[in-house]
Design a protein around this motif. Structure first.
Motif, short mmCIF file in Angstrom:
data_model
loop_
_atom_site.label_atom_id
_atom_site.label_comp_id
_atom_site.label_asym_id
_atom_site.label_seq_id
_atom_site.Cartn_x
_atom_site.Cartn_y
_atom_site.Cartn_z
N THR A 7 0.84 -1.20 0.00
CA THR A 7 0.00 0.00 0.00
C THR A 7 0.88 1.25 0.00
O THR A 7 1.82 1.35 0.78
N PRO A 8 0.58 2.20 -0.87
CA PRO A 8 1.36 3.44 -0.93
C PRO A 8 1.24 4.23 0.38
O PRO A 8 0.25 4.11 1.11
N GLN A 61 2.40 9.49 -0.86
CA GLN A 61 2.23 9.07 -2.24
C GLN A 61 0.78 9.22 -2.69
O GLN A 61 0.51 9.65 -3.81
N LEU A 62 -0.14 8.88 -1.81
CA LEU A 62 -1.55 9.03 -2.14
C LEU A 62 -1.91 10.50 -2.34
O LEU A 62 -2.65 10.85 -3.26
N TRP A 111 -0.61 11.62 -5.70
CA TRP A 111 -1.48 11.09 -6.76
C TRP A 111 -2.74 11.96 -6.89
O TRP A 111 -3.12 12.38 -7.98
N PRO A 131 -6.18 5.51 -14.58
CA PRO A 131 -4.82 5.07 -14.24
C PRO A 131 -4.39 3.94 -15.17
O PRO A 131 -5.22 3.18 -15.68
N LEU A 179 -3.17 1.07 -14.78
CA LEU A 179 -3.61 -0.28 -14.43
C LEU A 179 -5.04 -0.58 -14.86
O LEU A 179 -5.42 -1.74 -14.97
N PRO A 187 -6.40 -0.15 2.00
CA PRO A 187 -6.52 -0.84 0.71
C PRO A 187 -7.81 -1.65 0.60
O PRO A 187 -8.41 -2.02 1.60
N ALA A 196 -6.83 5.75 -5.41
CA ALA A 196 -5.59 5.40 -6.11
C ALA A 196 -5.61 3.91 -6.37
O ALA A 196 -6.02 3.14 -5.51
N PHE A 233 -3.28 0.79 -7.26
CA PHE A 233 -1.90 0.32 -7.31
C PHE A 233 -1.88 -1.18 -7.31
O PHE A 233 -2.81 -1.81 -6.82
N GLN A 234 -0.81 -1.74 -7.85
CA GLN A 234 -0.66 -3.20 -7.81
C GLN A 234 -0.14 -3.63 -6.49
O GLN A 234 0.55 -3.01 -5.78
#
Length: 167
Positions: free
Chosen positions: A13-14, A18-19, A22, A45, A47, A140, A164, A166-167
């Motif tokens: 998890t960012p 970072q969040l 974004w 995004p 992804l 998350p 956000a 994210f992988q």
């Protein structure tokens, strides 16, 4: 938004920083589009681009909100916005507001759009937004736990910088 998050996903998890970066990038992209400094509004995004999710029609949303319009007359008035559109007086007022007020204005228009489609769309939209409201920032959520309408709305919220992916 219901299931537990696998430990590997939680570890990836960012950070809140970072969040925040974004969210700021996405929102600034929307503002630049509104001002005409960007040719296109923020997109999905990376992804999500190959998923079944479709882009939110931000151009249409901004027009419905009265923030963008086609220029009238030969000189057109206003500053050229994205796609040959011009920022309206209401759009300038919007840009002068604090980001939280801007966000609520866009979310109100998003809800109004869902209301215009069907009562089922409205119920799904309100339910999803309420679920988001009860989550902690940065918490998350496995994508696979979301139903198709929720995935669509999550993609739209990611375009706006509210979520956000994210992988």
């Amino acid at each position: 938004m219901r299931g537990d998050v696998p430990p590997a996903a939680a570890a990836a998890t960012p950070s809140l920083e970072q969040l925040g970066e974004w969210a700021t990038r996405q929102w600034e992209a929307l503002q630049l589009f509104l001002l005409g400094a960007a040719r296109a509004p923020p997109g999905l995004p990376a992804l999500l681009r190959n998923s079944k999710c479709t882009d939110l029609d931000l151009r249409g949303l901004l027009m419905e909100a009265g923030l963008l319009a086609f220029p009238s007359g030969p000189g057109g008035g206003g500053v050229r916005g994205g796609g040959g559109l011009a920022v309206t007086q209401r759009g300038f007022h919007f840009l002068l507001q604090a980001p939280d007020r801007q966000l609520w204005a866009v979310l109100r228009e998003y809800i109004k759009f869902a209301e215009g489609h069907s009562s089922e769309d409205l119920a799904s939209t309100l339910s999803f937004l309420l679920q988001l409201g009860f989550r902690r920032v940065g918490q998350p959520c496995p994508w696979g736990d979301l139903r198709q309408p929720e995935q669509r709305m999550a993609a739209h919220m990611a375009q706006l910088g509210l979520l956000a992916v994210f992988q």
